[in-house]
Scaffold this motif. Sequence first.
Motif, PDB file in Angstrom:
ATOM      1  N   ALA A  43      -1.706  -1.283  -3.895  1.00  8.31           N
ATOM      2  CA  ALA A  43      -2.782  -0.307  -3.714  1.00  8.31           C
ATOM      3  C   ALA A  43      -2.169   1.075  -3.523  1.00  8.31           C
ATOM      4  N   TRP A  44      -2.869   2.076  -4.049  1.00 10.82           N
ATOM      5  CA  TRP A  44      -2.472   3.468  -3.903  1.00 10.82           C
ATOM      6  C   TRP A  44      -3.607   4.201  -3.195  1.00 10.82           C
ATOM      7  N   ALA A  45      -3.272   4.980  -2.175  1.00  8.51           N
ATOM      8  CA  ALA A  45      -4.249   5.849  -1.516  1.00  8.51           C
ATOM      9  C   ALA A  45      -3.693   7.263  -1.575  1.00  8.51           C
ATOM     10  N   ILE A  46      -4.394   8.138  -2.277  1.00 10.19           N
ATOM     11  CA  ILE A  46      -3.912   9.483  -2.561  1.00 10.19           C
ATOM     12  C   ILE A  46      -4.936  10.485  -2.037  1.00 10.19           C
ATOM     13  N   ALA A  47      -4.496  11.400  -1.166  1.00 11.38           N
ATOM     14  CA  ALA A  47      -5.417  12.371  -0.578  1.00 11.38           C
ATOM     15  C   ALA A  47      -5.000  13.787  -0.963  1.00 11.38           C
ATOM     16  N   LEU A  48      -5.995  14.616  -1.196  1.00  5.15           N
ATOM     17  CA  LEU A  48      -5.716  16.001  -1.579  1.00  5.15           C
ATOM     18  C   LEU A  48      -6.921  16.872  -1.270  1.00  5.15           C
ATOM     19  N   ARG A  49      -6.673  18.185  -1.218  1.00  2.76           N
ATOM     20  CA  ARG A  49      -7.768  19.136  -1.107  1.00  2.76           C
ATOM     21  C   ARG A  49      -8.435  19.286  -2.472  1.00  2.76           C
ATOM     22  N   PRO A  50      -9.726  19.602  -2.498  1.00  2.00           N
ATOM     23  CA  PRO A  50     -10.413  19.733  -3.790  1.00  2.00           C
ATOM     24  C   PRO A  50      -9.711  20.755  -4.670  1.00  2.00           C
ATOM     25  N   PRO A  51      -9.326  20.371  -5.882  1.00  2.00           N
ATOM     26  CA  PRO A  51      -8.601  21.286  -6.763  1.00  2.00           C
ATOM     27  C   PRO A  51      -9.518  22.361  -7.333  1.00  2.00           C
ATOM     28  N   ARG A  52      -8.915  23.521  -7.601  1.00  2.00           N
ATOM     29  CA  ARG A  52      -9.670  24.625  -8.196  1.00  2.00           C
ATOM     30  C   ARG A  52      -9.416  24.750  -9.686  1.00  2.00           C
ATOM     31  N   ASP A  53      -8.292  24.246 -10.148  1.00  2.00           N
ATOM     32  CA  ASP A  53      -7.917  24.396 -11.552  1.00  2.00           C
ATOM     33  C   ASP A  53      -7.625  23.035 -12.166  1.00  2.00           C
ATOM     34  N   ALA A  54      -7.604  23.003 -13.493  1.00  2.00           N
ATOM     35  CA  ALA A  54      -7.301  21.769 -14.219  1.00  2.00           C
ATOM     36  C   ALA A  54      -5.783  21.605 -14.335  1.00  2.00           C
ATOM     37  N   THR A  55      -5.161  21.243 -13.223  1.00  2.00           N
ATOM     38  CA  THR A  55      -3.718  21.076 -13.163  1.00  2.00           C
ATOM     39  C   THR A  55      -3.311  19.703 -13.691  1.00  2.00           C
ATOM     40  N   PRO A  56      -2.004  19.477 -13.928  1.00  2.00           N
ATOM     41  CA  PRO A  56      -1.559  18.133 -14.304  1.00  2.00           C
ATOM     42  C   PRO A  56      -1.967  17.077 -13.284  1.00  2.00           C
ATOM     43  N   LEU A  57      -1.977  17.437 -11.979  1.00  2.00           N
ATOM     44  CA  LEU A  57      -2.416  16.485 -10.955  1.00  2.00           C
ATOM     45  C   LEU A  57      -3.872  16.105 -11.178  1.00  2.00           C
ATOM     46  N   LEU A  88       0.863  -1.178   0.000  1.00  2.00           N
ATOM     47  CA  LEU A  88       0.000   0.000   0.000  1.00  2.00           C
ATOM     48  C   LEU A  88       0.900   1.229   0.000  1.00  2.00           C
ATOM     49  N   ILE A  89       0.721   2.087  -1.003  1.00  2.00           N
ATOM     50  CA  ILE A  89       1.476   3.333  -1.109  1.00  2.00           C
ATOM     51  C   ILE A  89       0.524   4.482  -0.789  1.00  2.00           C
ATOM     52  N   VAL A  90       0.832   5.224   0.263  1.00  2.00           N
ATOM     53  CA  VAL A  90      -0.049   6.278   0.768  1.00  2.00           C
ATOM     54  C   VAL A  90       0.609   7.635   0.543  1.00  2.00           C
ATOM     55  N   ILE A  91      -0.092   8.531  -0.139  1.00  2.00           N
ATOM     56  CA  ILE A  91       0.408   9.884  -0.392  1.00  2.00           C
ATOM     57  C   ILE A  91      -0.620  10.886   0.135  1.00  2.00           C
ATOM     58  N   ASP A  92      -0.229  11.667   1.112  1.00  2.00           N
ATOM     59  CA  ASP A  92      -1.102  12.699   1.675  1.00  2.00           C
ATOM     60  C   ASP A  92      -0.712  14.063   1.104  1.00  2.00           C
ATOM     61  N   ASP A  93      -1.646  15.020   1.184  1.00  2.00           N
ATOM     62  CA  ASP A  93      -1.401  16.391   0.716  1.00  2.00           C
ATOM     63  C   ASP A  93      -0.895  16.411  -0.724  1.00  2.00           C
ATOM     64  N   ALA A  94      -1.503  15.593  -1.567  1.00  2.00           N
ATOM     65  CA  ALA A  94      -1.030  15.462  -2.948  1.00  2.00           C
ATOM     66  C   ALA A  94      -1.167  16.753  -3.742  1.00  2.00           C
TER      67      ALA A  94
END
Length: 275
Positions: free
Chosen positions: A157-171, A127-133
């Motif tokens: 498994a990948w678990a990726i967490a982030l704040r809701p994006p405002r722009d259409a970024t590469p992420l 399991l690879i966990v990435i916070d604040d992506a």
Amino acid sequence: MSTTSAREFHGRDAELALIRAELEHLSDGAEAVVVVEGAAGMGKSRLLAEASGIAHGLGIRVGRSAADPSETVVELATLLAALFDGAEPLLDPGELTTLHAQPEQRFWLLRDLQQLLERAALESPLLIVIDDAQWADSGTVAAFRTLPMRLMGLPIAWAIALRPPRDATPLVRALEQLKHEGAHSIALGPLNDDAVAKVAADILAAQPDQSILKQLAEADGSPFLVVETLLGLTEEERIRVVDGRAELINGDLPAAYIERCASGSAGSPTRRATL
């Protein structure tokens, strides 16, 4: 009076059930990707911590990291930390010296990591966990776009967490691609009243009365604000407990709560981990 940190994770049963189901599928050799979105203070870090605990219980090895806005120019810094850091890293840190480390060699670096992850996954599910992506460097974003696809069919498994994006970024585009390929998406919203009452009971070690619940309603279901309100009230000795029931002495917002919210304490790793 004394308080305890919230021991249970309330109000996220459906989200935890989804994560557990995905992690259990790793034993069948299936891959999994879960993307968690939520505003600051909604409990993303705590959800990832719970997911890590579930994984450990299932015999899945876990690598975790959180993106740092000061390291956005360091190639693959966030992902490499998740794979090579910690007491029991997913990949052998000795392999770092063999990687193609220059930014212009990103293609080959991702191929190197792919091969290392393939070998590791054949030994044990990962399991690879990435916070604040939302702060992840461009190399890590490129890894989101490529590695889960290349590693399909392996128990990773990948678990990726982030704040809701405002722009259409590469992420955003990378995560949308993952969702198109079958990644699960979790949107963390405010806690309901029942969950807020359970958080209060955990922290206060007593059942909150209506005066406390009315005060907590000002938090609008934000786990961070709920916890900070309770800690502020208890630090200022504004809650008393009688026969297992907690009641508010007066109804003003605690000064400690106002100060912590103004200073943005939700961003600290210690505070996030309790939410």
